[in-house]
Design a protein around this motif. Structure first.
Motif, PDB file in Angstrom:
ATOM      1  N   ALA A   1      -2.925  37.657  22.260  1.00  0.00           N
ATOM      2  CA  ALA A   1      -1.352  37.199  22.761  1.00  0.00           C
ATOM      3  C   ALA A   1      -1.148  37.854  24.249  1.00  0.00           C
ATOM      4  O   ALA A   1      -1.354  38.992  24.204  1.00  0.00           O
ATOM      5  N   ALA A   2      -1.237  37.192  24.803  1.00  0.00           N
ATOM      6  CA  ALA A   2      -1.373  37.432  26.289  1.00  0.00           C
ATOM      7  C   ALA A   2      -0.211  38.627  26.919  1.00  0.00           C
ATOM      8  O   ALA A   2      -0.269  39.208  27.423  1.00  0.00           O
ATOM      9  N   GLY A   3       1.164  38.793  26.302  1.00  0.00           N
ATOM     10  CA  GLY A   3       2.492  39.440  25.833  1.00  0.00           C
ATOM     11  C   GLY A   3       2.598  39.927  24.831  1.00  0.00           C
ATOM     12  O   GLY A   3       1.944  40.973  24.285  1.00  0.00           O
ATOM     13  N   ASN A   4       4.067  39.580  24.865  1.00  0.00           N
ATOM     14  CA  ASN A   4       4.454  40.767  23.159  1.00  0.00           C
ATOM     15  C   ASN A   4       4.057  40.242  22.164  1.00  0.00           C
ATOM     16  O   ASN A   4       4.280  38.653  21.854  1.00  0.00           O
ATOM     17  N   LEU A   5       3.418  40.354  21.385  1.00  0.00           N
ATOM     18  CA  LEU A   5       3.501  39.924  19.852  1.00  0.00           C
ATOM     19  C   LEU A   5       4.295  40.937  18.876  1.00  0.00           C
ATOM     20  O   LEU A   5       4.619  41.739  19.083  1.00  0.00           O
ATOM     21  N   GLU A   6       5.484  39.807  18.351  1.00  0.00           N
ATOM     22  CA  GLU A   6       6.279  40.053  17.315  1.00  0.00           C
ATOM     23  C   GLU A   6       6.350  39.715  16.243  1.00  0.00           C
ATOM     24  O   GLU A   6       6.105  38.255  15.981  1.00  0.00           O
ATOM     25  N   LEU A   7       6.234  40.039  14.673  1.00  0.00           N
ATOM     26  CA  LEU A   7       6.454  39.530  13.790  1.00  0.00           C
ATOM     27  C   LEU A   7       7.950  39.721  12.612  1.00  0.00           C
ATOM     28  O   LEU A   7       8.222  40.591  12.580  1.00  0.00           O
ATOM     29  N   ARG A   8       8.762  39.210  12.697  1.00  0.00           N
ATOM     30  CA  ARG A   8      10.076  39.263  12.136  1.00  0.00           C
ATOM     31  C   ARG A   8       9.913  38.266  10.584  1.00  0.00           C
ATOM     32  O   ARG A   8       9.305  37.843  10.629  1.00  0.00           O
ATOM     33  N   ALA A   9      11.302  39.416  10.198  1.00  0.00           N
ATOM     34  CA  ALA A   9      11.371  38.447   7.945  1.00  0.00           C
ATOM     35  C   ALA A   9      13.182  38.698   8.108  1.00  0.00           C
ATOM     36  O   ALA A   9      13.273  40.403   7.622  1.00  0.00           O
ATOM     37  N   ASP A  10      13.721  38.018   9.117  1.00  0.00           N
ATOM     38  CA  ASP A  10      15.087  38.462   9.153  1.00  0.00           C
ATOM     39  C   ASP A  10      15.878  38.650   7.802  1.00  0.00           C
ATOM     40  O   ASP A  10      17.246  39.381   7.520  1.00  0.00           O
ATOM     41  N   GLU A  11      15.192  37.832   6.750  1.00  0.00           N
ATOM     42  CA  GLU A  11      15.699  37.490   5.520  1.00  0.00           C
ATOM     43  C   GLU A  11      14.571  37.925   4.337  1.00  0.00           C
ATOM     44  O   GLU A  11      14.440  37.624   3.502  1.00  0.00           O
ATOM     45  N   GLY A  12      13.920  38.581   5.021  1.00  0.00           N
ATOM     46  CA  GLY A  12      13.111  39.442   4.030  1.00  0.00           C
ATOM     47  C   GLY A  12      11.989  40.377   4.699  1.00  0.00           C
ATOM     48  O   GLY A  12      12.419  40.988   5.537  1.00  0.00           O
ATOM     49  N   GLY A  13      10.717  40.429   3.755  1.00  0.00           N
ATOM     50  CA  GLY A  13      10.311  41.574   4.021  1.00  0.00           C
ATOM     51  C   GLY A  13       8.898  41.449   4.963  1.00  0.00           C
ATOM     52  O   GLY A  13       8.370  40.014   4.719  1.00  0.00           O
ATOM     53  N   ILE A  14       7.869  42.530   4.894  1.00  0.00           N
ATOM     54  CA  ILE A  14       6.580  41.659   5.800  1.00  0.00           C
ATOM     55  C   ILE A  14       5.603  42.745   4.589  1.00  0.00           C
ATOM     56  O   ILE A  14       5.761  44.235   4.268  1.00  0.00           O
ATOM     57  N   LEU A  15       4.236  42.194   4.443  1.00  0.00           N
ATOM     58  CA  LEU A  15       3.633  42.847   3.336  1.00  0.00           C
ATOM     59  C   LEU A  15       2.949  42.662   3.872  1.00  0.00           C
ATOM     60  O   LEU A  15       2.085  41.828   4.198  1.00  0.00           O
ATOM     61  N   LEU A  16       1.551  43.645   4.731  1.00  0.00           N
ATOM     62  CA  LEU A  16       0.083  43.562   4.851  1.00  0.00           C
ATOM     63  C   LEU A  16      -0.644  44.332   3.941  1.00  0.00           C
ATOM     64  O   LEU A  16      -0.715  45.329   3.753  1.00  0.00           O
ATOM     65  N   SER A  17      -1.871  43.646   3.536  1.00  0.00           N
ATOM     66  CA  SER A  17      -2.563  43.466   2.290  1.00  0.00           C
ATOM     67  C   SER A  17      -3.728  43.034   2.542  1.00  0.00           C
ATOM     68  O   SER A  17      -4.699  42.126   3.313  1.00  0.00           O
ATOM     69  N   ALA A  18      -5.181  44.364   2.354  1.00  0.00           N
ATOM     70  CA  ALA A  18      -5.891  43.849   2.578  1.00  0.00           C
ATOM     71  C   ALA A  18      -7.314  44.529   1.241  1.00  0.00           C
ATOM     72  O   ALA A  18      -6.543  45.526   0.659  1.00  0.00           O
ATOM     73  N   ARG A  19      -7.882  43.941   1.526  1.00  0.00           N
ATOM     74  CA  ARG A  19      -9.078  44.868   0.867  1.00  0.00           C
ATOM     75  C   ARG A  19      -9.839  45.906   0.846  1.00  0.00           C
ATOM     76  O   ARG A  19     -10.052  46.757   1.045  1.00  0.00           O
ATOM     77  N   ASP A  20     -10.537  46.282   2.260  1.00  0.00           N
ATOM     78  CA  ASP A  20     -10.690  47.283   3.080  1.00  0.00           C
ATOM     79  C   ASP A  20      -9.834  47.499   3.559  1.00  0.00           C
ATOM     80  O   ASP A  20      -8.693  47.668   3.391  1.00  0.00           O
ATOM     81  N   ALA A  21     -11.004  48.665   4.597  1.00  0.00           N
ATOM     82  CA  ALA A  21      -9.678  49.438   5.536  1.00  0.00           C
ATOM     83  C   ALA A  21      -8.134  48.360   6.313  1.00  0.00           C
ATOM     84  O   ALA A  21      -9.261  47.436   7.215  1.00  0.00           O
ATOM     85  N   VAL A  22      -7.424  49.386   6.615  1.00  0.00           N
ATOM     86  CA  VAL A  22      -6.197  48.452   7.209  1.00  0.00           C
ATOM     87  C   VAL A  22      -6.429  49.999   9.022  1.00  0.00           C
ATOM     88  O   VAL A  22      -5.457  51.135   8.696  1.00  0.00           O
ATOM     89  N   ARG A  23      -6.297  49.270  10.064  1.00  0.00           N
ATOM     90  CA  ARG A  23      -6.440  50.048  11.171  1.00  0.00           C
ATOM     91  C   ARG A  23      -5.767  49.671  12.311  1.00  0.00           C
ATOM     92  O   ARG A  23      -5.486  48.500  12.652  1.00  0.00           O
ATOM     93  N   VAL A  24      -5.568  50.997  12.571  1.00  0.00           N
ATOM     94  CA  VAL A  24      -4.149  49.746  13.804  1.00  0.00           C
ATOM     95  C   VAL A  24      -4.360  51.300  14.641  1.00  0.00           C
ATOM     96  O   VAL A  24      -4.169  52.177  15.276  1.00  0.00           O
TER      97      VAL A  24
END
Length: 294
Positions: free
Chosen positions: A131-154
């Motif tokens: 993403a050259a600018g901002n990156l947005e993930l939206r779920a206006d009528e639900g949730g967001i799930l991040l699932s991974a087998r290994d580590a999740v890093r931010v």
């Protein structure tokens, strides 16, 4: 007597031959047959004897073996070329194409300016969103799930925020003999539940209106402690103090109320005062080898 010579029969004339595998290049493909170019020979036609999912393409390197009746068969593949796929271009200029990278095939998506937006490395099972600018993930009528087998890093070069209109919860999932640890924050406050808490800091400061500490055992080790309080109240079943020297400075009154009071001095007991008063309701005893009154 000379033995008669044995005339050669058809059986004796048979020769055991082993098919010779030779490399060849596919020049044309038509209805299950391929036209091959074998080094040092004219182009020949051959039948495909390689099971699916292989599909011959012009330019592939294969192995060809001779068969009965002069027939030839493709029995192996040395190099299978990928068919060139033209890029897919949308009306606004966004394009998608497949290319060869160091890790194998790569699917790339670019915007109208040619800037890379998404790439998928098939062999490495890795996908990257750019993403050259901002990156947005939206779920206006639900949730967001991040699932991974290994580590999740931010990671961020500046600041990482976790915000919620209601509550934020960090926790681990218990399993077997492993208990869970949770950190929950909401409008009422912050709660930490964990079997063990370890903290290390060079400097720590806390401003608290009210503190309540409940512990089964408390052990502290400090080089110097300073307490500034208006009222200090201690309630205990037993208090044991051990020190090299104890100094207490009281500006006005120092009072001890006890059922019994014992003072022991191994060498000398000094009591100084402008006025000294000993008062007993019943008996007052002074016992020593020598008593000096001046």
């Amino acid at each position: 007597m000379q033995k008669p010579q044995h005339s050669p029969s058809q059986e004796d004339s048979l020769e055991v031959t082993t098919p010779t595998l030779r490399p060849a290049t596919v020049k044309a493909v038509s209805h299950g047959r391929v036209t091959l170019e074998v080094e040092g020979q004219a182009p020949v036609s051959a039948l495909m004897a390689v099971p699916a999912p292989y599909t011959p393409r012009v330019g592939d390197s294969v192995l060809v073996a001779p068969g009965p009746g002069g027939e030839r068969y493709v029995v192996g593949v040395l190099v299978a070329l990928r068919e060139a796929t033209p890029p897919l271009v949308l009306r606004d200029g966004t394009s998608a194409e497949v290319s060869e990278g160091p890790e194998g095939e790569v699917l790339s998506v670019r915007d109208a300016t040619g800037r890379l937006v998404f790439e998928h490395h098939a062999a490495a099972h890795r996908s990257v969103v750019h993403a050259a600018g901002n990156l947005e993930l939206r779920a206006d009528e639900g949730g967001i799930l991040l699932s991974a087998r290994d580590a999740v890093r931010v990671h961020s070069a500046r600041e990482v925020r976790l915000e919620s209109d209601h509550a934020v919860r960090l926790g681990t999932t218990p399993g077997g003999d492993r208990p869970a640890s949770t950190l929950a924050m909401d409008a009422r406050g912050t709660r930490l539940d964990t079997p063990r808490l370890d903290a290390r800091a060079d400097t720590a400061r806390a401003e608290l209106d009210e503190v309540s500490l409940t512990a089964r055992a408390l052990s502290t080790t400090v080089q110097k402690a300073h307490h500034a309080v208006d009222v200090l109240e201690v309630q205990a079943g037993r208090i044991l103090e051990r020190a090299e020297n104890v100094y207490r400075d009281v500006k006005e009154l120092a009072q001890t109320r006890a059922g019994r009071v014992r003072l022991f001095a191994e060498t000398t007991f000094h009591l100084f005062g402008r006025r000294t008063l000993f008062k007993a309701k019943e008996d007052l005893k002074l016992k020593a080898d020598k008593i000096h009154l001046a």
